[in-house]
Scaffold this motif. Sequence first.
Motif, PDB file in Angstrom:
ATOM      1  N   LYS A  86       0.842  -1.191   0.000  1.00  9.16           N
ATOM      2  CA  LYS A  86       0.000   0.000   0.000  1.00  9.16           C
ATOM      3  C   LYS A  86       0.876   1.240   0.000  1.00  9.16           C
ATOM      4  O   LYS A  86       2.092   1.175   0.226  1.00  9.16           O
ATOM      5  CB  LYS A  86      -0.950  -0.007   1.198  1.00  9.16           C
ATOM      6  CG  LYS A  86      -0.279  -0.145   2.548  1.00  9.16           C
ATOM      7  CD  LYS A  86      -1.323  -0.202   3.651  1.00  9.16           C
ATOM      8  CE  LYS A  86      -0.669  -0.324   5.021  1.00  9.16           C
ATOM      9  NZ  LYS A  86      -1.657  -0.315   6.111  1.00  9.16           N
ATOM     10  N   PRO A  94      -5.245  -7.898   2.439  1.00  5.96           N
ATOM     11  CA  PRO A  94      -5.898  -7.733   1.139  1.00  5.96           C
ATOM     12  C   PRO A  94      -7.221  -8.476   0.989  1.00  5.96           C
ATOM     13  O   PRO A  94      -7.449  -9.534   1.577  1.00  5.96           O
ATOM     14  CB  PRO A  94      -4.864  -8.297   0.164  1.00  5.96           C
ATOM     15  CG  PRO A  94      -4.158  -9.346   0.960  1.00  5.96           C
ATOM     16  CD  PRO A  94      -4.129  -8.853   2.373  1.00  5.96           C
ATOM     17  N   GLU A  97     -11.778  -7.587  -5.138  1.00  2.89           N
ATOM     18  CA  GLU A  97     -13.101  -7.385  -5.725  1.00  2.89           C
ATOM     19  C   GLU A  97     -13.018  -7.744  -7.205  1.00  2.89           C
ATOM     20  O   GLU A  97     -12.177  -7.221  -7.930  1.00  2.89           O
ATOM     21  CB  GLU A  97     -13.532  -5.934  -5.555  1.00  2.89           C
ATOM     22  CG  GLU A  97     -14.881  -5.604  -6.160  1.00  2.89           C
ATOM     23  CD  GLU A  97     -15.213  -4.126  -6.043  1.00  2.89           C
ATOM     24  OE1 GLU A  97     -15.613  -3.702  -4.940  1.00  2.89           O
ATOM     25  OE2 GLU A  97     -15.040  -3.406  -7.045  1.00  2.89           O
ATOM     26  N   LEU A 144      -9.788  -5.699  -8.470  1.00  4.11           N
ATOM     27  CA  LEU A 144      -9.407  -4.566  -7.632  1.00  4.11           C
ATOM     28  C   LEU A 144      -8.943  -5.099  -6.281  1.00  4.11           C
ATOM     29  O   LEU A 144      -9.716  -5.730  -5.555  1.00  4.11           O
ATOM     30  CB  LEU A 144     -10.592  -3.618  -7.444  1.00  4.11           C
ATOM     31  CG  LEU A 144     -10.367  -2.431  -6.498  1.00  4.11           C
ATOM     32  CD1 LEU A 144      -9.290  -1.502  -7.050  1.00  4.11           C
ATOM     33  CD2 LEU A 144     -11.668  -1.671  -6.269  1.00  4.11           C
ATOM     34  N   CYS A 146      -7.771  -4.361  -2.564  1.00  2.00           N
ATOM     35  CA  CYS A 146      -7.883  -3.317  -1.545  1.00  2.00           C
ATOM     36  C   CYS A 146      -7.338  -3.813  -0.212  1.00  2.00           C
ATOM     37  O   CYS A 146      -7.340  -5.021   0.068  1.00  2.00           O
ATOM     38  CB  CYS A 146      -9.343  -2.902  -1.362  1.00  2.00           C
ATOM     39  SG  CYS A 146     -10.035  -2.021  -2.778  1.00  2.00           S
ATOM     40  N   HIS A 147      -6.885  -2.870   0.581  1.00  2.00           N
ATOM     41  CA  HIS A 147      -6.468  -3.157   1.954  1.00  2.00           C
ATOM     42  C   HIS A 147      -7.599  -2.761   2.889  1.00  2.00           C
ATOM     43  O   HIS A 147      -8.136  -1.651   2.798  1.00  2.00           O
ATOM     44  CB  HIS A 147      -5.203  -2.370   2.296  1.00  2.00           C
ATOM     45  CG  HIS A 147      -4.940  -2.267   3.771  1.00  2.00           C
ATOM     46  ND1 HIS A 147      -4.535  -3.343   4.527  1.00  2.00           N
ATOM     47  CD2 HIS A 147      -5.042  -1.204   4.628  1.00  2.00           C
ATOM     48  CE1 HIS A 147      -4.394  -2.953   5.785  1.00  2.00           C
ATOM     49  NE2 HIS A 147      -4.695  -1.665   5.871  1.00  2.00           N
ATOM     50  N   SER A 154     -11.512   0.640   3.370  1.00  2.00           N
ATOM     51  CA  SER A 154     -10.664   0.079   2.320  1.00  2.00           C
ATOM     52  C   SER A 154      -9.824   1.157   1.650  1.00  2.00           C
ATOM     53  O   SER A 154     -10.243   2.312   1.539  1.00  2.00           O
ATOM     54  CB  SER A 154     -11.517  -0.631   1.266  1.00  2.00           C
ATOM     55  OG  SER A 154     -12.368   0.284   0.611  1.00  2.00           O
ATOM     56  N   SER A 155      -8.648   0.759   1.200  1.00  2.00           N
ATOM     57  CA  SER A 155      -7.772   1.657   0.450  1.00  2.00           C
ATOM     58  C   SER A 155      -7.195   0.892  -0.735  1.00  2.00           C
ATOM     59  O   SER A 155      -6.971  -0.318  -0.672  1.00  2.00           O
ATOM     60  CB  SER A 155      -6.645   2.195   1.341  1.00  2.00           C
ATOM     61  OG  SER A 155      -5.901   1.136   1.920  1.00  2.00           O
ATOM     62  N   PHE A 156      -6.959   1.606  -1.813  1.00  2.00           N
ATOM     63  CA  PHE A 156      -6.504   1.017  -3.076  1.00  2.00           C
ATOM     64  C   PHE A 156      -5.098   0.434  -2.937  1.00  2.00           C
ATOM     65  O   PHE A 156      -4.198   1.065  -2.393  1.00  2.00           O
ATOM     66  CB  PHE A 156      -6.530   2.098  -4.157  1.00  2.00           C
ATOM     67  CG  PHE A 156      -6.060   1.649  -5.511  1.00  2.00           C
ATOM     68  CD1 PHE A 156      -6.953   1.144  -6.439  1.00  2.00           C
ATOM     69  CD2 PHE A 156      -4.719   1.743  -5.863  1.00  2.00           C
ATOM     70  CE1 PHE A 156      -6.521   0.740  -7.696  1.00  2.00           C
ATOM     71  CE2 PHE A 156      -4.279   1.344  -7.111  1.00  2.00           C
ATOM     72  CZ  PHE A 156      -5.184   0.837  -8.032  1.00  2.00           C
ATOM     73  N   HIS A 159      -4.863  -2.770  -9.287  1.00  2.00           N
ATOM     74  CA  HIS A 159      -5.967  -3.265 -10.105  1.00  2.00           C
ATOM     75  C   HIS A 159      -5.424  -3.882 -11.378  1.00  2.00           C
ATOM     76  O   HIS A 159      -4.275  -3.653 -11.789  1.00  2.00           O
ATOM     77  CB  HIS A 159      -6.937  -2.128 -10.466  1.00  2.00           C
ATOM     78  CG  HIS A 159      -6.512  -1.359 -11.681  1.00  2.00           C
ATOM     79  ND1 HIS A 159      -6.999  -1.625 -12.946  1.00  2.00           N
ATOM     80  CD2 HIS A 159      -5.617  -0.345 -11.837  1.00  2.00           C
ATOM     81  CE1 HIS A 159      -6.432  -0.808 -13.823  1.00  2.00           C
ATOM     82  NE2 HIS A 159      -5.597  -0.018 -13.172  1.00  2.00           N
ATOM     83  N   GLU A 179      -2.995   3.393 -10.012  1.00  2.00           N
ATOM     84  CA  GLU A 179      -4.145   4.179 -10.473  1.00  2.00           C
ATOM     85  C   GLU A 179      -3.976   4.685 -11.898  1.00  2.00           C
ATOM     86  O   GLU A 179      -4.954   4.898 -12.621  1.00  2.00           O
ATOM     87  CB  GLU A 179      -4.381   5.374  -9.533  1.00  2.00           C
ATOM     88  CG  GLU A 179      -4.813   4.981  -8.125  1.00  2.00           C
ATOM     89  CD  GLU A 179      -3.635   4.919  -7.175  1.00  2.00           C
ATOM     90  OE1 GLU A 179      -2.509   4.590  -7.636  1.00  2.00           O
ATOM     91  OE2 GLU A 179      -3.828   5.199  -5.980  1.00  2.00           O
TER      92      GLU A 179
END
Length: 237
Positions: A86, A94, A97, A144, A146-147, A154-156, A159, A179
């Motif tokens: 992250k 993790p 999605e 996707l 996420c954490h 959640s945070s990115f 992807h 991103e």
Amino acid sequence: MNSSNYDPIRMWNSGLQMAALNYQTPDKSMQLNEAVFMQNGKSGYVLKPQYMFDDNYNPYEKPLELQNYNPVILTVRVIGARNLKKSLKGIVSPSIEIEIIGVDYDCRKCLTRVVHDNGLNPVWSSETFVFNITCPELALIRFLVCHLDTFDDSSFVGHSTLPITCLRPGYRSVQLKNEFSEELDLSTLLIHLDIRRAKDNNIKTSVEMLKHLSENLSKMIADSEKCGNETEVKRFK
């Protein structure tokens, strides 16, 4: 005013030939745009599937007749990942999605369980998802990562967004991106894909049903012969 983007998928699925986006904005819309043009190596226009020229085509209502369509059944098994990081320091917990993005009746979203405190080599050995896709030529699959923290915020992490038509069956290593859709060093997912034409699957189901009926009939004939019931044997034959 800001530089946010609208969803270009709905425009393309309605027949629009060009969608203007803010390339400086690293959002989901730009990631989808990047994925759509992977189909032709980012070398120009992506041709519309033939059924879009049909007067009855509607991206918001599933067609009753599928003669001109090539529906598929996509099975995704998420096995594991590696080197998930992250933006801020700390260990990643993790969750993945998996989203199908396309015409309205194909869209669906699934979520794996959270692997707590393991961004190095998390494992999801039994996470399997099945998607029925009517218009694979217009569909994308988006992974996707996420954490999730202790408060379930959640945070990115990364992807990967890919056209369904570019997928191949079997075990696949999926490169994760940031991103801006730039590759993240050594960050990958390990998945298994099974892709079947829905029409072929229906034929297979019919064959299996006929085989089952044939086996039952043979058993009934054998039972009647043992009982000496010739009338029943003749009727079954």
